[in-house]
Structure formats: structure tokens, C-alpha cells
Design a protein around this motif. Sequence first.
Motif, PDB file in Angstrom:
ATOM      1  N   SER A 109      -8.706   1.154  -4.090  1.00  0.00           N
ATOM      2  CA  SER A 109      -8.700   2.416  -3.342  1.00  0.00           C
ATOM      3  C   SER A 109     -10.157   2.727  -3.056  1.00  0.00           C
ATOM      4  O   SER A 109     -10.968   2.814  -3.980  1.00  0.00           O
ATOM      5  N   ARG A 144      -1.222   7.831  -2.455  1.00  0.00           N
ATOM      6  CA  ARG A 144      -1.552   7.983  -3.878  1.00  0.00           C
ATOM      7  C   ARG A 144      -0.796   9.136  -4.551  1.00  0.00           C
ATOM      8  O   ARG A 144      -0.340   9.023  -5.688  1.00  0.00           O
ATOM      9  N   THR A 174       0.861  -1.183   0.000  1.00  0.00           N
ATOM     10  CA  THR A 174       0.000   0.000   0.000  1.00  0.00           C
ATOM     11  C   THR A 174       0.901   1.238   0.000  1.00  0.00           C
ATOM     12  O   THR A 174       2.030   1.194   0.508  1.00  0.00           O
ATOM     13  N   GLU A 199      -5.154   6.431  -0.355  1.00  0.00           N
ATOM     14  CA  GLU A 199      -4.353   5.223  -0.234  1.00  0.00           C
ATOM     15  C   GLU A 199      -4.635   4.276  -1.400  1.00  0.00           C
ATOM     16  O   GLU A 199      -5.777   4.086  -1.786  1.00  0.00           O
ATOM     17  N   VAL A 200      -3.563   3.727  -1.963  1.00  0.00           N
ATOM     18  CA  VAL A 200      -3.675   2.744  -3.046  1.00  0.00           C
ATOM     19  C   VAL A 200      -3.104   1.428  -2.557  1.00  0.00           C
ATOM     20  O   VAL A 200      -2.027   1.410  -1.951  1.00  0.00           O
TER      21      VAL A 200
END
Lengths: 382, 382
Positions: A107, A7, A4, A92-93
Motif C-alpha cells: 500500500s 482498505r 486489490t 488501496e491494499v
Amino acid sequence: MKFTINRTIFTQQINNVQRAIPSKTTINILYGIKLAVSEQGITLIGSDADISIESFIATSDDIAKLNIEKTGEIVLPARLLSEIVKKLPTDEVEIDVDERFTATITSGNAEFQIIGINGNEYPRLPEIDIENQIVLPTLTFKKMINQTIFAASNQESRPVLTGIHLVLGENFLTAVATDSHRLSQRQIPLQLEKEQTCFEAITIPKKTMSELAKIVPDESELTMSVANQQIIFHFDQITIYSRLLEGNYPATDRLIPTTTETELVVNASDFLQAIDRASLLSHEGKNNIVHLEIDNNKVELSVKGNEIGNVAEEINYESADGEALKISFNPDYMKDALRSFGDILVKIQFNSPVRPMLLSSLEKNESAHNELIQLLTPVRTH
Amino acid sequence: MKFTINRTIFTQQINNVQRAIPSKTTINILYGIKLAVSEQGITLIGSDADISIESFIATSDDIAKLNIEKTGEIVLPARLLSEIVKKLPTDEVEIDVDERFTATITSGNAEFQIIGINGNEYPRLPEIDIENQIVLPTLTFKKMINQTIFAASNQESRPVLTGIHLVLGENFLTAVATDSHRLSQRQIPLQLEKEQTCFEAITIPKKTMSELAKIVPDESELTMSVANQQIIFHFDQITIYSRLLEGNYPATDRLIPTTTETELVVNASDFLQAIDRASLLSHEGKNNIVHLEIDNNKVELSVKGNEIGNVAEEINYESADGEALKISFNPDYMKDALRSFGDILVKIQFNSPVRPMLLSSLEKNESAHNELIQLLTPVRTH
């Protein structure tokens, strides 16, 4: 592999390495970005085979909030990855790659499944033993690129002329670019440690130089090293690899005139605007030529006798000395040359209507080897 | 003819009339701007034969500093005139035209001679008896154009669909645009004086409407009049003439569904972003289709099974009522429709997977006849 990441940081570094990715290539995998996840962080790579840009995001980078669950490598389509990450709904990705190289990008509520390629299939970057790194003065080096790059050739018939030629002197660096109609040369002082001679003279593709000038922040520490027909620039978390251009660069020193018959001093910016106006009519004609006449304390630009019309403008100057002169030139080349000086007084030295014009700053620089010159071949008319 | 004028004002009005000038035309004189100088001022005209834009600069205009020495008419090449005037060195421009239609344009030391054409050769603008002028609510009218114009067709096979159709009701105006896959309809209230019926229904080319929306300042008084298959808009010193589109506009009222099986209420801006994300993958596939599924209090967008990958996103909604539904549509059309509402709650009404979706604002407007609706035909999949 699984991780994670923040982004915004991920988007920035995708954008950086994406600069190397070609819009057209016969090597399909180069449309992709390689992501290599190790315990230490993620390496992103984009390449067009000539230039490769690598960016490393470390797990220790607080802002990146990188959390690695599983290491691994994958190649994902660059343009699509970049668009997806840019448009994801949260900060967050998560990227999770299965054993068949399908990446699940999540996401918020959005979940993309993108089919990737095994990272093993991506071309290897050259491994180079970096012994002699030169630390460059970032801002001056970027300025040097911008003051010379426009004179490099676009013609692939003489590949070596499509690059910027760098010559390392004793505590200075010279950059030269020429397309054989005009020549730009800039020197900058360079403090070298001890006996640093990582190269004598190299020619770097102009695409490498222009991408470098765009991507390096002014305040970065920029280093350069050369080995095996490769050049490597490094700054912040980014490494740029590029092949060098082969072939003998022409001896340009002997082209620079040492005599002067006529000397004109003008404000570069005002003269640029007058040439810009005159070029409105030269662009309409068959030959893109502007005439300059210096005679009897009068300096006049003109474009004559094409089907659309004429233009004439008496220009303001600081001084005009020597022989009377009529000379003709390509106004676009003259505009490029003048623009490289900014808003200062420039000296233009002429020898005859058929010999090159030499442009330089009127004020000599305090420090040695810190000079910009522009050379421009006139166009013969009659 | 001979006059002097302020360069900035002249540049502005050249730019305004230049909007009508075609980039390609078989009628050479239309590459020019006509300047007609009378005792009262200068009229500038640009035209592509369908649309003509006329601007008048009066001698009484203090800022224009227009000083007329001699009246006359000339046509000068538009692009070149615009570039020259923009780049002239001082704030004052003098134009002096000799009997052979060569214009001498002077400003400071710069002197251009441009070969022009006799103004007599320029096509005449239609002379129209303007009896019934309607005063339009400028800002609302511009908004109405922008909320409907994207649905007008680009296909010349049914010319009437390439326009915006205006219908004048009793104290309201309706605009409709459709390319037969989607339809936009906006009504705005309009205070008409007495028995103003300058038209019942007309169709205006979309280029006319988009240029008008760009060129009219929000605070202008904008009037409209119609006669002889021509429409004339007037505001400030500008007059826009345009032909109308001929042919019967389809009866669109009966297309608008009156029943509802399923109703979804979402924030237009959030839903737009989710569709934008999904469209990243639909654009990669052969058919540009996004699926929407409403079932069991779950609303999901998805694109499935193309060579690149899949995407699915559960979307946030305000309410979802009625029958469960699966429907597919072109995401780009849906994005256009949603964008026209801005950041408000919209109601989407469905009847079946093969019948049009109706989008409207959730909040009813206080004033009557002030509503925007968007209609979108689904894509059949099975």
C-alpha cells in the motif's frame, strides 16, 4: 492468489471474522485468518473450533473495489494482518501470494512480506443443508439475548447451563438462561411461515450469542437455521457457525412460582441505584448479601454489622401488599435482573424468605408471548 | 465533627486527593483520606508517603455550600468514601462523626455508618517555610512535563534517573529526563522576580510530575517552592507535596552531539506513522529493531528476516544531506521522541551508526531558551 481491495472495507471484515479467533488455542492455525479468493470474491474465515465467522466480499460490491487477478487460498496471522491493514498508508491494499505462501502486502510505499500457511490446512466449516431458515426480528432478538445472557452459568461443570436455551413455540420463541441461582426468561413473537419446525429446543453457547448480539447491525435481516448439532446465523455478508451444547436442559417451567404472599412494585431504575449503594458495603463483607424488609408501609434495604460499617436506606415504592417480609439476596444478581427491565415499573413477587423472587413488568404487553421474567433465589441467613 | 456539603464539589476534591493514594501500601492508614474540619473549611489529604495531595474547601466557597456545625478530624477509607459519595441519591451530603470515630454519611434516605480512624494518627505533612515561590507558566510547564517524562527511567537501580531533573537558569527553566538509552530536554522561558533562587537543580519523581500534569487545569496559577528536600506545587485550592530524589544527576550537556555527518528533515507525524508500521514486525522478532538507510536520495525503513516476515518502506522526506548512513534503533523510543514534536518538520542529525541521533525542531523558536531536543542511542547491529 492476487487481489486489490479498499482498505476500509477489508479492515471491517477482518475485524468481524477476528471476533471468533481465540486468544489462546492449542491448534496453531486458528491464530490465522483464512482468505479464500474465487472469481466471485473473497471469503474471510476466523474460528475457535466452536464458533466460526465467515465474511464474503463480492467483486460486485462497488465500495469494496475488489479486483481479483488470481484465485487461491492462504492463512495469515490474524492479529498481525489486522494491525498491518489498519495502519497501511493508502486506501488501496494489494495482496499477492507466491507459491511458497509468502504474502506481499503493498500500500503506497509500504511493502510487507508475511509468511502464511496453505489454505488447505485450515479446518473445513461444516457443510449444512439449509432447508428451514427462520427469519428473526433482529432488534428484538438482540434485546432478548441481552436480557437473558447474564443469567447463564460460567461453570463448566454443567456445560448445558453455560448456554441460552431456545424453545420454538407456535409463533413465538422463548429464551431461557439459568446458573441455578437465578433464571432469566424472555419470550418474543415470531411469525413462522407454514410448517417451519427447524428445531424444537436447542442450547446455544453464550459466547456465540454475545458475539452475535455485538456484530449484527439493528437493521440487518437475520436468519437462523439448525442441523447436525450446529446452528447457523446469517445476515448481510456474514455467516456465523456454532456448535450447539449437548445435554438435557432442566425443565425450568416448574421453577416459576405461581403464588404470591407479598408483592412490591418499584421503579426498576431507582431500586437498582439503591441496591447499588447498599452493595458498596456488602462487597466489603465476607458474604455479599443485602437485606430487604417490608413491614408497616416501610420498605428498607440494609447491610449490617461488618467491619467497615453499616448502611440502611428506606426506599420509595409504588405499592407494597401482602405479608410483612424479611429476605436477603445477592445484590449483584438483583442489579442484573433490574437492569434488564430498564426504567419502568416492575412487580416483585415474594412467597417466603427461602423461596425465589419473581420480577416482571407491571404493565402487561399488548401482544401475547412478549414477556420478560427474572427469577432470583434468596440467600438464607441465620 | 459535623458538616454538610454539596455532593459534586465534595466528589471532585475527593477525586483530586485520591490520586496520591497508593493501590498497595504497608502503612494501612494511607488507604484513607484525612478530613480535617476547622471553622474556615475542610482540608482533605491523600498521601502515599512520597507524594501528598491536599485540597481545601472553604466555607466562603458559594458553590460548595459548606456548612460546618462542629470541627474535628477523621480518616475514612478512601475508595469506599469516594464510591459512596459518588452514588448518594441527593446533591447534599451530611457527615457526622461521633466520639468513637464512626462517621454517619447521610443523603436523602440513604444512611451509611463507616468506621474511621482518629485523624491524629495520620502522618503529618512537612511544614515548610515558603519564602521563594516561583510562578510557573502553567500550560508551557505541563507541556514540558509531557515532552520529557517518557524518557525517565523505570529502573529503581539508579533512583535519580526515575525523575525529571529541573535546572533553574537566568530567566529560563530546563527539564531533562534520561534512562541512559535516550534523553529528552526542554527549556522554557521563565520570568523571575528580583533574585529568586529557590533552587539551582532538583530532581522530582516522575509520578509527582505526571499527577501534577493531569490535575492542574490549564488556566490555573501554578506556583512552585522548594525546601528541605521537598517540593511544593500550589494551584487553586490544591497543594501537592513531594519528596525530591537524592543523588547526583548525570551531567547530560556533554552527551549532546555538536557535529553532524548526515542530516535528515522529515515531518514528525508522517515519519512516526511509518515507524509505527515497521514496528509491527520488529515487535514480532527477538530484537525490537528497525533499520534506517539513507543513500542516493533514498530513505528507507526496514525490518528484515524474522520468522514472521519482512517490511520495507521508502519514506518521504523534506531533505537529506551529508554522508550515506545505515543505522538501527528501537522504534518505540523513536516514536516517543517524534510524538513529542507533534505535526511539524523535525531535523534528525546523525554522526555514525554507533553515536546518538539528535532530534530538534527545524524552525528555531523566536524566544531564546524555548527549545525541545530528543537524543536517541542507536542499537549496534553487525
